[in-house]
Design a protein around this motif. Structure first.
Motif, short mmCIF file in Angstrom:
data_model
loop_
_atom_site.label_atom_id
_atom_site.label_comp_id
_atom_site.label_asym_id
_atom_site.label_seq_id
_atom_site.Cartn_x
_atom_site.Cartn_y
_atom_site.Cartn_z
N THR A 46 12.85 29.30 78.23
CA THR A 46 13.98 28.79 77.94
C THR A 46 14.90 29.13 79.08
OG1 THR A 46 13.43 29.19 75.47
CG2 THR A 46 15.71 28.98 76.02
N ILE A 47 15.77 28.35 79.58
CA ILE A 47 16.72 28.41 80.45
C ILE A 47 18.07 28.03 80.01
CG2 ILE A 47 17.01 28.27 83.01
CD1 ILE A 47 14.27 27.22 83.37
N ALA A 48 19.06 28.69 80.50
CA ALA A 48 20.53 28.19 80.61
C ALA A 48 21.16 28.41 81.68
CB ALA A 48 21.29 28.84 79.35
N ARG A 49 21.73 27.48 82.40
CA ARG A 49 22.40 27.66 83.61
C ARG A 49 23.63 27.11 83.87
NH1 ARG A 49 20.00 24.42 88.78
NH2 ARG A 49 20.43 22.76 87.46
N GLY A 61 18.89 19.24 78.79
CA GLY A 61 20.19 18.56 78.51
C GLY A 61 21.20 19.26 79.28
N SER A 62 22.40 18.90 78.97
CA SER A 62 23.66 19.48 79.49
C SER A 62 24.92 19.40 78.61
CB SER A 62 24.09 18.88 80.85
OG SER A 62 22.93 18.86 81.69
N ALA A 63 25.70 20.33 78.47
CA ALA A 63 26.94 20.30 77.65
C ALA A 63 28.27 20.80 78.46
CB ALA A 63 26.82 21.04 76.26
N PRO A 64 29.37 20.12 78.26
CA PRO A 64 30.37 20.47 79.08
C PRO A 64 30.81 22.04 78.60
CG PRO A 64 30.86 18.48 78.00
CD PRO A 64 29.51 18.94 77.52
N LEU A 65 31.06 22.88 79.70
CA LEU A 65 31.47 24.25 79.39
C LEU A 65 32.63 24.22 78.37
CD1 LEU A 65 30.46 25.90 82.67
CD2 LEU A 65 29.47 26.48 80.64
N GLN A 66 33.46 23.52 78.73
CA GLN A 66 34.69 23.59 77.80
C GLN A 66 34.42 23.39 76.27
OE1 GLN A 66 37.30 20.51 79.47
NE2 GLN A 66 36.10 18.91 78.31
N ASP A 67 33.38 22.85 75.82
CA ASP A 67 32.94 22.76 74.64
C ASP A 67 32.12 23.72 74.07
OD1 ASP A 67 34.17 20.47 74.58
OD2 ASP A 67 32.27 19.15 75.03
N LEU A 68 32.05 24.81 74.69
CA LEU A 68 30.90 25.86 74.20
C LEU A 68 31.72 27.24 74.33
CD1 LEU A 68 27.87 24.99 76.39
CD2 LEU A 68 28.16 24.23 73.87
N ASP A 69 31.32 28.22 73.39
CA ASP A 69 31.88 29.58 73.22
C ASP A 69 30.80 30.32 73.56
OD1 ASP A 69 34.16 28.58 72.40
OD2 ASP A 69 33.54 28.43 69.97
N ASP A 99 25.11 32.93 86.94
CA ASP A 99 25.12 31.72 86.24
C ASP A 99 23.86 31.29 85.61
OD1 ASP A 99 28.05 31.48 86.67
OD2 ASP A 99 27.52 30.81 88.70
N VAL A 100 22.71 32.06 85.53
CA VAL A 100 21.67 31.70 84.79
C VAL A 100 20.99 32.62 83.84
CG1 VAL A 100 20.27 32.21 86.90
CG2 VAL A 100 19.46 30.57 85.38
N VAL A 101 20.41 32.18 82.85
CA VAL A 101 19.31 33.28 82.11
C VAL A 101 17.94 32.65 81.96
CG1 VAL A 101 19.23 34.57 79.96
CG2 VAL A 101 21.37 34.44 80.95
N VAL A 102 17.00 33.32 82.10
CA VAL A 102 15.78 32.89 81.84
C VAL A 102 15.12 33.99 80.88
CG1 VAL A 102 13.38 32.45 83.15
CG2 VAL A 102 15.63 31.90 84.29
N LEU A 103 14.27 33.00 79.90
CA LEU A 103 13.33 33.71 79.03
C LEU A 103 12.27 33.22 78.73
CD1 LEU A 103 14.81 35.11 75.56
CD2 LEU A 103 12.58 34.15 75.69
N LEU A 115 26.64 23.16 81.06
CA LEU A 115 25.82 24.21 80.95
C LEU A 115 24.36 23.37 80.68
CD1 LEU A 115 25.47 27.36 80.17
CD2 LEU A 115 24.87 26.49 78.13
N ASP A 116 23.55 23.61 81.59
CA ASP A 116 22.28 22.80 81.77
C ASP A 116 21.29 23.84 80.89
OD1 ASP A 116 23.42 21.04 83.33
OD2 ASP A 116 22.61 22.24 85.28
N HIS A 117 20.45 23.01 80.15
CA HIS A 117 19.35 23.87 79.53
C HIS A 117 17.84 23.26 79.45
CE1 HIS A 117 20.29 21.02 76.17
NE2 HIS A 117 18.94 20.94 75.76
N LEU A 118 16.95 24.11 79.32
CA LEU A 118 15.57 23.52 79.36
C LEU A 118 14.96 24.45 78.30
CD1 LEU A 118 12.91 22.81 82.27
CD2 LEU A 118 12.47 24.53 80.43
N VAL A 119 14.10 23.83 77.25
CA VAL A 119 13.31 24.60 76.58
C VAL A 119 11.88 24.10 76.43
CG1 VAL A 119 13.01 25.12 74.02
CG2 VAL A 119 15.57 24.93 75.16
N LEU A 120 10.88 24.83 76.69
CA LEU A 120 9.54 24.36 76.65
C LEU A 120 8.76 25.37 75.76
CD1 LEU A 120 7.38 22.45 77.79
CD2 LEU A 120 6.99 24.13 79.56
#
Length: 272
Positions: free
Chosen positions: A100-103, A193-201, A25-29, A109-114
């Protein structure tokens, strides 16, 4: 989770300073901020080591009860300890990296971008592109003389060294830009930030070497890039990027600090 990823070094004779990994459930770049060869850094390990070390520790620090900035701050602190006494962590050239992180967590779906890597969220209503533009704003005036010179020329190399030296004074400073390096407080400056998974493809994570077909070269739209990732995979995106770079080796059409950059792309399909 269904994740596809690809990474390509800028040159076969130099290490890839990008790092990418996926866990449950997580990707890190991470994109290590490399300096021209011979530039002092105060670190005996190098930028590729830093990106790999921080990326690996960060992946372990991302647990459900911890926010993404907290996880990043803890990871930066832990990697400081890995440097050991042989490195000068106060040196302005100490290695750094974008993060960059997506979890996927709790229906969100939580994200972080630095710094200047890119996260693209594909929603039914269109793409949401998240990138930290503080580095681009800070560097715009500093790089003018470099961008006017042919990439790879002796004059361009000299201007690049001057640009990197000038940029260091703005790193992790108010009014400048923020990147992962030795100060854990930089994690608190990330875009989150975060976004509802149901709104993302689907989600794409891109180092700036992989996003340049859109944001530097203008050869694709973000929708076109997502479509390319979806149907052909990250390898095709990187191949098309390299082809465009070879068509403009001296940076006359698209001024840049180097002809090729390390390039990493991740495609995460959130719906089966």
């Amino acid at each position: 989770m269904r994740v596809r990823l690809a990474s390509s070094p800028a040159r076969p004779d130099r290490p890839n300073e990008d790092f990418v990994a996926a866990g449950p459930d997580v990707v890190v770049l991470l994109d290590g901020a490399g300096a021209p060869p011979g530039t002092p850094s105060g670190c005996v390990h190098g930028t590729a080591w830093y990106a790999r070390s921080l990326g690996g520790v960060l992946l372990a620090e991302i647990v459900p009860e911890r926010s993404l900035p907290e996880a990043l701050g803890r990871a930066i602190e832990r990697v400081n300890g890995l440097h050991g006494d042989s490195c000068d962590l106060g040196h302005p050239g100490t290695p750094s990296a974008t993060v960059t992180i997506a979890r996927r967590h709790g229906g969100m779906l939580d994200h972080l971008v630095l710094a200047d890597s890119v996260l693209v969220l594909n929603r039914p209503g269109g793409e949401l592109v998240i990138s930290d533009d503080r580095l681009a704003i800070t560097s715009k005036a500093l790089r003018k003389s470099m961008d006017a010179l042919p990439t790879g020329s002796t004059e361009h190399t000299t201007a690049l060294r001057s640009y990197v030296d000038s940029l260091a004074s703005y790193r992790n400073q108010p009014g400048g830009f923020w990147v992962a390096s030795t100060d854990p407080a930089a994690a608190g400056e990330a875009l989150t930030g975060s976004a509802p998974l149901q709104d993302l493809d689907e989600v794409a994570l891109l180092s700036d070497g992989a996003s340049r077909l859109v944001d530097r070269f203008g050869l694709l739209t973000w929708a076109g890039l997502l479509g390319l990732l979806r149907h052909n995979g990250p390898e095709t995106l990187l191949a098309q990027t390299r082809a465009a770079e070879r068509d403009d080796p001296e940076g006359r059409r698209w001024p840049r600090s180097k002809t090729h950059d390390d390039a990493t792309a991740v495609y995460w399909a959130l719906r089966d």
